[in-house]
Design a protein around this motif. Sequence first.
Motif, PDB file in Angstrom:
ATOM      1  N   TRP A 183       0.846  -1.157  -0.104  1.00  0.00           N
ATOM      2  CA  TRP A 183      -0.173   0.086  -0.052  1.00  0.00           C
ATOM      3  C   TRP A 183       0.823   1.193  -0.088  1.00  0.00           C
ATOM      4  O   TRP A 183       0.820   2.429  -0.867  1.00  0.00           O
ATOM      5  N   ARG A 184       1.811   1.341   0.828  1.00  0.00           N
ATOM      6  CA  ARG A 184       2.917   2.377   0.694  1.00  0.00           C
ATOM      7  C   ARG A 184       3.430   2.664  -0.500  1.00  0.00           C
ATOM      8  O   ARG A 184       3.341   4.060  -1.068  1.00  0.00           O
ATOM      9  N   HIS A 185       3.776   1.504  -1.145  1.00  0.00           N
ATOM     10  CA  HIS A 185       4.396   1.919  -2.572  1.00  0.00           C
ATOM     11  C   HIS A 185       3.387   2.206  -3.453  1.00  0.00           C
ATOM     12  O   HIS A 185       3.587   3.120  -4.260  1.00  0.00           O
ATOM     13  N   ALA A 186       2.329   1.824  -3.471  1.00  0.00           N
ATOM     14  CA  ALA A 186       1.220   2.341  -4.467  1.00  0.00           C
ATOM     15  C   ALA A 186       0.793   3.579  -4.137  1.00  0.00           C
ATOM     16  O   ALA A 186       0.477   4.426  -4.864  1.00  0.00           O
ATOM     17  N   LEU A 187       0.632   4.174  -2.742  1.00  0.00           N
ATOM     18  CA  LEU A 187       0.211   5.268  -2.581  1.00  0.00           C
ATOM     19  C   LEU A 187       1.473   6.323  -2.952  1.00  0.00           C
ATOM     20  O   LEU A 187       0.927   7.415  -3.649  1.00  0.00           O
ATOM     21  N   LEU A 188       2.556   5.968  -2.844  1.00  0.00           N
ATOM     22  CA  LEU A 188       3.736   6.851  -3.386  1.00  0.00           C
ATOM     23  C   LEU A 188       3.630   6.924  -4.975  1.00  0.00           C
ATOM     24  O   LEU A 188       3.624   7.948  -5.536  1.00  0.00           O
ATOM     25  N   GLU A 189       3.740   5.845  -5.540  1.00  0.00           N
ATOM     26  CA  GLU A 189       3.879   5.735  -7.155  1.00  0.00           C
ATOM     27  C   GLU A 189       2.464   6.220  -7.864  1.00  0.00           C
ATOM     28  O   GLU A 189       2.601   6.783  -8.864  1.00  0.00           O
ATOM     29  N   ARG A 190       1.358   5.842  -7.397  1.00  0.00           N
ATOM     30  CA  ARG A 190       0.206   6.094  -8.235  1.00  0.00           C
ATOM     31  C   ARG A 190      -0.438   7.102  -7.564  1.00  0.00           C
ATOM     32  O   ARG A 190      -1.738   7.649  -8.031  1.00  0.00           O
ATOM     33  N   GLY A 191      -0.410   7.820  -6.402  1.00  0.00           N
ATOM     34  CA  GLY A 191      -1.049   8.892  -5.600  1.00  0.00           C
ATOM     35  C   GLY A 191      -0.279   9.873  -5.394  1.00  0.00           C
ATOM     36  O   GLY A 191      -0.251  11.015  -6.201  1.00  0.00           O
ATOM     37  N   VAL A 192       0.776  10.134  -4.649  1.00  0.00           N
ATOM     38  CA  VAL A 192       1.576  11.151  -4.023  1.00  0.00           C
ATOM     39  C   VAL A 192       2.244  11.863  -5.443  1.00  0.00           C
ATOM     40  O   VAL A 192       2.128  12.853  -5.802  1.00  0.00           O
ATOM     41  N   LEU A 193       3.088  11.006  -6.089  1.00  0.00           N
ATOM     42  CA  LEU A 193       4.062  11.548  -7.276  1.00  0.00           C
ATOM     43  C   LEU A 193       3.057  12.063  -8.066  1.00  0.00           C
ATOM     44  O   LEU A 193       3.352  13.239  -8.569  1.00  0.00           O
ATOM     45  N   PRO A 194       2.048  11.477  -8.834  1.00  0.00           N
ATOM     46  CA  PRO A 194       1.443  11.944  -9.888  1.00  0.00           C
ATOM     47  C   PRO A 194       0.766  13.226  -9.416  1.00  0.00           C
ATOM     48  O   PRO A 194       0.614  14.197 -10.244  1.00  0.00           O
ATOM     49  N   TYR A 195       0.194  13.403  -8.221  1.00  0.00           N
ATOM     50  CA  TYR A 195      -0.603  14.697  -7.782  1.00  0.00           C
ATOM     51  C   TYR A 195       0.673  15.824  -7.740  1.00  0.00           C
ATOM     52  O   TYR A 195       0.389  16.548  -8.132  1.00  0.00           O
ATOM     53  N   LEU A 196       1.899  15.463  -7.183  1.00  0.00           N
ATOM     54  CA  LEU A 196       2.817  16.668  -7.317  1.00  0.00           C
ATOM     55  C   LEU A 196       3.354  17.258  -8.473  1.00  0.00           C
ATOM     56  O   LEU A 196       3.546  18.378  -8.791  1.00  0.00           O
ATOM     57  N   ARG A 197       3.352  16.066  -9.456  1.00  0.00           N
ATOM     58  CA  ARG A 197       3.916  16.428 -10.830  1.00  0.00           C
ATOM     59  C   ARG A 197       2.859  17.143 -11.456  1.00  0.00           C
ATOM     60  O   ARG A 197       3.036  18.219 -11.981  1.00  0.00           O
ATOM     61  N   ASN A 198       1.566  16.899 -11.182  1.00  0.00           N
ATOM     62  CA  ASN A 198       0.344  17.554 -11.838  1.00  0.00           C
ATOM     63  C   ASN A 198       0.677  19.212 -11.298  1.00  0.00           C
ATOM     64  O   ASN A 198       0.296  20.174 -11.999  1.00  0.00           O
ATOM     65  N   ARG A 199       0.568  19.244  -9.909  1.00  0.00           N
ATOM     66  CA  ARG A 199       0.597  20.490  -9.406  1.00  0.00           C
ATOM     67  C   ARG A 199       1.807  21.531  -9.967  1.00  0.00           C
ATOM     68  O   ARG A 199       1.805  22.569 -10.172  1.00  0.00           O
ATOM     69  N   LEU A 200       2.973  20.679 -10.022  1.00  0.00           N
ATOM     70  CA  LEU A 200       4.242  21.422 -10.511  1.00  0.00           C
ATOM     71  C   LEU A 200       3.896  22.039 -11.982  1.00  0.00           C
ATOM     72  O   LEU A 200       4.156  23.138 -12.174  1.00  0.00           O
ATOM     73  N   LEU A 201       3.314  21.213 -12.509  1.00  0.00           N
ATOM     74  CA  LEU A 201       3.174  21.572 -14.014  1.00  0.00           C
ATOM     75  C   LEU A 201       2.064  22.727 -14.435  1.00  0.00           C
ATOM     76  O   LEU A 201       2.258  23.426 -15.014  1.00  0.00           O
ATOM     77  N   GLU A 202       1.042  22.565 -13.301  1.00  0.00           N
ATOM     78  CA  GLU A 202       0.205  23.715 -13.362  1.00  0.00           C
ATOM     79  C   GLU A 202       0.872  24.981 -12.754  1.00  0.00           C
ATOM     80  O   GLU A 202       0.591  25.942 -13.483  1.00  0.00           O
ATOM     81  N   SER A 203       1.645  24.937 -12.055  1.00  0.00           N
ATOM     82  CA  SER A 203       2.277  26.088 -11.321  1.00  0.00           C
ATOM     83  C   SER A 203       3.311  26.453 -12.530  1.00  0.00           C
ATOM     84  O   SER A 203       3.297  27.935 -12.670  1.00  0.00           O
ATOM     85  N   GLU A 204       4.184  25.793 -13.166  1.00  0.00           N
ATOM     86  CA  GLU A 204       4.912  26.096 -14.108  1.00  0.00           C
ATOM     87  C   GLU A 204       4.273  26.818 -15.434  1.00  0.00           C
ATOM     88  O   GLU A 204       4.935  27.796 -15.782  1.00  0.00           O
ATOM     89  N   GLY A 205       3.196  26.088 -15.703  1.00  0.00           N
ATOM     90  CA  GLY A 205       2.380  26.759 -16.792  1.00  0.00           C
ATOM     91  C   GLY A 205       1.805  28.065 -16.453  1.00  0.00           C
ATOM     92  O   GLY A 205       1.884  29.007 -17.514  1.00  0.00           O
ATOM     93  N   ARG A 206       1.172  28.213 -15.350  1.00  0.00           N
ATOM     94  CA  ARG A 206       0.859  29.662 -14.929  1.00  0.00           C
ATOM     95  C   ARG A 206       1.936  30.800 -14.936  1.00  0.00           C
ATOM     96  O   ARG A 206       1.756  31.808 -15.333  1.00  0.00           O
ATOM     97  N   GLY A 207       3.013  30.228 -14.336  1.00  0.00           N
ATOM     98  CA  GLY A 207       4.070  30.949 -14.315  1.00  0.00           C
ATOM     99  C   GLY A 207       4.718  31.394 -15.963  1.00  0.00           C
ATOM    100  O   GLY A 207       5.156  32.431 -16.115  1.00  0.00           O
ATOM    101  N   ALA A 208       4.715  30.518 -16.821  1.00  0.00           N
ATOM    102  CA  ALA A 208       5.304  30.828 -17.986  1.00  0.00           C
ATOM    103  C   ALA A 208       4.077  31.857 -18.622  1.00  0.00           C
ATOM    104  O   ALA A 208       4.689  32.822 -19.321  1.00  0.00           O
ATOM    105  N   LEU A 209       2.858  31.702 -18.460  1.00  0.00           N
ATOM    106  CA  LEU A 209       1.968  32.568 -18.963  1.00  0.00           C
ATOM    107  C   LEU A 209       2.116  33.800 -18.282  1.00  0.00           C
ATOM    108  O   LEU A 209       2.297  35.063 -19.293  1.00  0.00           O
ATOM    109  N   SER A 210       2.403  34.172 -17.054  1.00  0.00           N
ATOM    110  CA  SER A 210       2.736  35.515 -16.477  1.00  0.00           C
ATOM    111  C   SER A 210       4.056  35.979 -17.146  1.00  0.00           C
ATOM    112  O   SER A 210       3.894  37.100 -17.174  1.00  0.00           O
ATOM    113  N   ARG A 211       5.064  35.281 -17.137  1.00  0.00           N
ATOM    114  CA  ARG A 211       6.216  35.746 -17.699  1.00  0.00           C
ATOM    115  C   ARG A 211       6.136  36.315 -19.298  1.00  0.00           C
ATOM    116  O   ARG A 211       6.531  37.340 -19.531  1.00  0.00           O
ATOM    117  N   ALA A 212       5.201  35.548 -19.965  1.00  0.00           N
ATOM    118  CA  ALA A 212       4.976  35.850 -21.169  1.00  0.00           C
ATOM    119  C   ALA A 212       4.147  37.333 -21.559  1.00  0.00           C
ATOM    120  O   ALA A 212       4.640  38.069 -22.161  1.00  0.00           O
TER     121      ALA A 212
END
Length: 234
Positions: A183-212
Amino acid sequence: MREARAYGTFGQHPEDRADFERALRLALDHDDIRPALRRDRTGRTATRLEVHARSAAEEIAAAADDEYRAYLAAREAAGDPGARSPGGARGAGSATADGTVRAAVAVLAPLVSAAAAAVLLLIGYGLRLAAPDVDPGASVATAGWTLAVLAVLTGGFSLWALASSALRRTSRANRAERARERWRHALLERGVLPYLRNRLLESEGRGALSRAAAGDGGEGELAGQFRELPNSRR
């Protein structure tokens, strides 16, 4: 559907949150996440990610719902009362009481038999010494020896039963620990990591738009495209 199903189970036990915090720490130190966090020297990005992840803990845990339910089932099979749902508490308590009664009988039966055998042997041989020609003394002594044999047999059976029970509990505890690791492994690989990646992509996308937008004075090509979108829909 998976999220709603997981909301009713995850987080009911203190160790669930501790395991989630462990997975979050590992994810923040992952090769995919750590470089992005280091680019923000203020540390605010990491703090925001932690806050967002903790607030969405149940949603994140839903990605590992099957492993979590298997883990709870393994804990319950191992006799952990903390894994039982309130609805099954009565049945689980009944099973625990039955197991306690059986263990008590297994321990007490040979003790009672041995005590009774000792008493009968003392009485029987006492009668034979006091009156060698009296038959009841021999009968009582024979009954004492019979109980002594019974005590030895029940004692051996009790030792075997207790040893078997201890081995079964150890095996079930090991299975529960393996289920927890899955369960710990699945929580990390399928839960927490994908969530953090998506949040970072959203944050970087908003930052790129703001800089542009800031670089073009609000009139850049990218900003113009976003401004023209409402007109193109009319």
